[in-house]
Design a protein around this motif. Structure first.
Motif, PDB file in Angstrom:
ATOM      1  N   LEU A 131      35.305  37.914  47.977  1.00 13.16           N
ATOM      2  CA  LEU A 131      34.413  38.513  46.993  1.00 13.16           C
ATOM      3  C   LEU A 131      33.985  39.862  47.544  1.00 13.16           C
ATOM      4  O   LEU A 131      33.290  39.928  48.564  1.00 13.16           O
ATOM      5  CB  LEU A 131      33.193  37.627  46.746  1.00 13.16           C
ATOM      6  N   ASP A 132      34.415  40.930  46.906  1.00 17.72           N
ATOM      7  CA  ASP A 132      34.095  42.288  47.340  1.00 17.72           C
ATOM      8  C   ASP A 132      32.986  42.820  46.431  1.00 17.72           C
ATOM      9  O   ASP A 132      33.241  43.284  45.318  1.00 17.72           O
ATOM     10  CB  ASP A 132      35.343  43.170  47.247  1.00 17.72           C
ATOM     11  N   GLU A 133      31.756  42.741  46.908  1.00 20.13           N
ATOM     12  CA  GLU A 133      30.623  43.139  46.084  1.00 20.13           C
ATOM     13  C   GLU A 133      30.490  44.653  45.951  1.00 20.13           C
ATOM     14  O   GLU A 133      29.849  45.137  45.017  1.00 20.13           O
ATOM     15  CB  GLU A 133      29.342  42.519  46.640  1.00 20.13           C
ATOM     16  N   SER A 134      31.092  45.401  46.862  1.00 16.58           N
ATOM     17  CA  SER A 134      31.065  46.861  46.757  1.00 16.58           C
ATOM     18  C   SER A 134      31.964  47.350  45.632  1.00 16.58           C
ATOM     19  O   SER A 134      31.641  48.306  44.922  1.00 16.58           O
ATOM     20  CB  SER A 134      31.503  47.489  48.086  1.00 16.58           C
ATOM     21  N   ASN A 135      33.109  46.698  45.469  1.00 12.68           N
ATOM     22  CA  ASN A 135      34.061  47.091  44.422  1.00 12.68           C
ATOM     23  C   ASN A 135      34.036  46.169  43.208  1.00 12.68           C
ATOM     24  O   ASN A 135      34.800  46.371  42.263  1.00 12.68           O
ATOM     25  CB  ASN A 135      35.475  47.125  45.008  1.00 12.68           C
ATOM     26  N   LEU A 136      33.172  45.154  43.240  1.00 15.07           N
ATOM     27  CA  LEU A 136      33.073  44.172  42.160  1.00 15.07           C
ATOM     28  C   LEU A 136      34.442  43.572  41.830  1.00 15.07           C
ATOM     29  O   LEU A 136      34.926  43.620  40.702  1.00 15.07           O
ATOM     30  CB  LEU A 136      32.438  44.786  40.907  1.00 15.07           C
ATOM     31  N   THR A 137      35.064  42.984  42.849  1.00 15.57           N
ATOM     32  CA  THR A 137      36.354  42.307  42.662  1.00 15.57           C
ATOM     33  C   THR A 137      36.351  40.957  43.359  1.00 15.57           C
ATOM     34  O   THR A 137      35.608  40.720  44.312  1.00 15.57           O
ATOM     35  CB  THR A 137      37.536  43.137  43.210  1.00 15.57           C
ATOM     36  N   LEU A 138      37.209  40.080  42.877  1.00 17.52           N
ATOM     37  CA  LEU A 138      37.429  38.771  43.470  1.00 17.52           C
ATOM     38  C   LEU A 138      38.924  38.611  43.711  1.00 17.52           C
ATOM     39  O   LEU A 138      39.724  38.747  42.778  1.00 17.52           O
ATOM     40  CB  LEU A 138      36.935  37.668  42.529  1.00 17.52           C
ATOM     41  N   THR A 139      39.312  38.326  44.947  1.00 16.56           N
ATOM     42  CA  THR A 139      40.722  38.125  45.284  1.00 16.56           C
ATOM     43  C   THR A 139      41.002  36.632  45.394  1.00 16.56           C
ATOM     44  O   THR A 139      40.310  35.913  46.118  1.00 16.56           O
ATOM     45  CB  THR A 139      41.085  38.826  46.605  1.00 16.56           C
ATOM     46  N   VAL A 140      42.011  36.172  44.663  1.00 20.00           N
ATOM     47  CA  VAL A 140      42.311  34.744  44.595  1.00 20.00           C
ATOM     48  C   VAL A 140      43.804  34.498  44.706  1.00 20.00           C
ATOM     49  O   VAL A 140      44.623  35.390  44.465  1.00 20.00           O
ATOM     50  CB  VAL A 140      41.819  34.138  43.257  1.00 20.00           C
ATOM     51  N   GLU A 141      44.152  33.267  45.077  1.00 22.78           N
ATOM     52  CA  GLU A 141      45.535  32.814  45.012  1.00 22.78           C
ATOM     53  C   GLU A 141      45.809  32.279  43.609  1.00 22.78           C
ATOM     54  O   GLU A 141      44.878  31.960  42.863  1.00 22.78           O
ATOM     55  CB  GLU A 141      45.790  31.740  46.075  1.00 22.78           C
ATOM     56  N   PRO A 142      47.076  32.138  43.226  1.00 24.75           N
ATOM     57  CA  PRO A 142      47.394  31.809  41.823  1.00 24.75           C
ATOM     58  C   PRO A 142      47.011  30.416  41.391  1.00 24.75           C
ATOM     59  O   PRO A 142      46.851  30.156  40.190  1.00 24.75           O
ATOM     60  CB  PRO A 142      48.912  32.005  41.751  1.00 24.75           C
TER      61      PRO A 142
END
Length: 468
Positions: free
Chosen positions: A106-117
């Motif tokens: 969870l990248d709160e600076s860039n407002l992104t969530l990285t996940v596996e499929p």
């Protein structure tokens, strides 16, 4: 295009066993027949081997070997699709990504969530909302994997305000058919860097590459939300209200349309009462806001328009826990409820301009009378995506299939006439590719086939789907 594939031999199984962990490979009859179909159930195949993968590296090794030896490969998540897109029509290998199910960052600076499929949609909601964030795409099947959602460009109820899955994907890691690994997109808001390869993969239904990671866009979670359940005396009155609500500029998050019969199916399926079943049609409006005052301003305008201008018989505010559970559980169960009401069914996932929704639904009523068959429906009225079901009931299979093909021909012809398309969110897969070709024409199909040829010259990845 006719392609011949090699048969997987014992020596190939021995090699594939070296790629994944012990217990993560199933061969032949060890594979449940459930993995030879999706939720639609009418398109079936028999895989030779299924591998549960846990990393990008494993996927890359499998694809490199399959490409060199000319084995067909299908990628699969939860199998909740409705067009046969994850069915192994030519046998070969299933790559099952359900164990690639980790939320990575969870990248709160860039407002992104990285996940596996293999992460489930419901798991994404639970994770980000507890931390005050919001992932907007809202397909009906919450047990679907995010990889499947991206592969079909899933939509859902909130698309009218927030867009579809494509609009919420910043970047994807993809294993190409030859085993190469590429990142398409980055953690950036803008991107004018060459052709939009990321957007070719999104919605390509596993025919161009295998998604192994995804970076999703997030937003701050809306502080307040509320829904209005609006009954109308007739189906026509309910449908006619939709464009008027949109023109009122009250920015609803969702505008759902459903008929009384669909509610009754859901009541019987769930064994729970719906707040109101006296009217013939209903619109479910959802509003979100930064505070209660903003929320109240918008929903009161919508309620006044429905009651005083559009002929609604009432407006129910869905604000108590009991009413929320009754309404949203029923809405979430519509597909399964209709499925449980018949012996077999097939679906038309058509999308039309919003101005044509009422006429198109009326057209389906005429088809039901013409072919003497039951055709229940519901849909995302706010974005023109309708879910229309043709039910087999007591017809024999041959008669049902004959009626089904005739009805589909008429439905997709009508969609073309009114400026619509074959699929709004479920994709093409195997079941709808003939209708897509008829609607789009040879030139566009040839362009798609050319793209497939560049990505997958050996046609090993999900063969027989979309344009193959």
């Amino acid at each position: 295009m006719e392609v011949k594939y090699n048969k997987i031999a014992p020596k190939d199984i021995d090699y594939l066993k070296t790629i994944v962990d012990e217990g993560d490979i199933l061969v032949g009859k060890e594979i449940s027949e459930d993995f030879g179909k999706d939720e639609l159930g009418t398109v079936k195949g028999n895989p030779d081997v299924m591998l549960y993968v846990k990393s990008t590296e494993e996927v890359a090794k499998i694809m490199k070997y399959a490409n060199e030896h000319h084995f067909p490969v299908v990628v699969r998540g939860s199998g909740t699709g409705l067009v046969g897109a994850c069915v192994p029509l030519f046998g070969g290998i299933i790559i099952n990504t359900s164990k690639m199910n980790h939320i990575l960052e969870l990248d709160e600076s860039n407002l992104t969530l990285t996940v596996e499929p293999g992460v489930l949609l419901m798991e994404i909601y639970d994770y980000v909302e507890q931390k005050g964030y919001f992932y907007a795409p809202d397909p009906g099947e919450k047990s679907a994997t995010i990889g499947g959602n991206i592969s079909t460009n899933a939509g859902g109820m909130r698309a009218v305000k927030y867009g579809v899955t494509r609009d919420w994907v910043r970047a994807i890691e993809v294993v190409l058919p030859n085993g190469d690994v590429e990142w398409f997109g980055r953690k950036v808001v803008k991107d004018s860097t060459g052709y939009a390869l990321k957007h070719l993969i999104i919605g390509s239904e596993g025919t161009l590459g295998i998604i192994t990671k995804a970076i999703l866009k997030l937003e701050p979670k809306p502080v307040e939300s509320i829904s209005l359940l609006v009954p109308f005396a007739s189906e026509q009155a309910g449908l006619d209200a939709v464009p008027e609500i949109i023109k009122a500029k009250v920015a609803p998050t969702a505008i759902e349309f459903f008929e009384r019969n669909t509610i009754l199916f859901a009541e019987e399926f769930l064994g729970k009462k719906f707040p109101d079943t006296k009217s013939n049609s209903y619109i479910l409006l959802t509003f979100e806001g930064k505070n209660k005052d903003e929320l109240k301003f918008n929903y009161q305008i919508a309620a006044d328009i429905c009651l005083n201008k559009l002929g609604a018989t009432d407006v129910f505010i869905v604000d108590t826990d009991e009413r929320k559970e009754a309404v949203w559980k029923a809405r979430g169960a519509f597909l399964e409820a209709i499925k449980a009401s018949t012996t077999m069914m097939d679906e038309c996932d058509v999308v039309v301009p919003r101005s044509e929704i009422a006429n198109y639904i009326k057209f389906t009523y005429d088809l039901a009378k013409k072919y003497e068959i039951r055709i229940p429906s519901f849909g995302h009225a706010g974005d023109g995506n309708l879910h229309i079901y043709i039910c087999k009931d007591d017809y024999d299979l041959a008669t049902f299939n004959e009626k089904l093909h005739q009805i589909f021909d008429e439905m997709y012809k009508k969609a073309k006439e009114v400026g619509g398309l074959v699929s709004g969110e479920h994709g093409i897969g195997y079941a709808k590719k003939t209708y897509m070709k008829e609607l789009l024409g040879d030139s566009q199909i040839k362009l798609m086939q050319g793209i497939k040829e560049v990505f997958d010259p050996n046609h090993i990845l999900n063969p027989g789907k979309v344009i193959d």
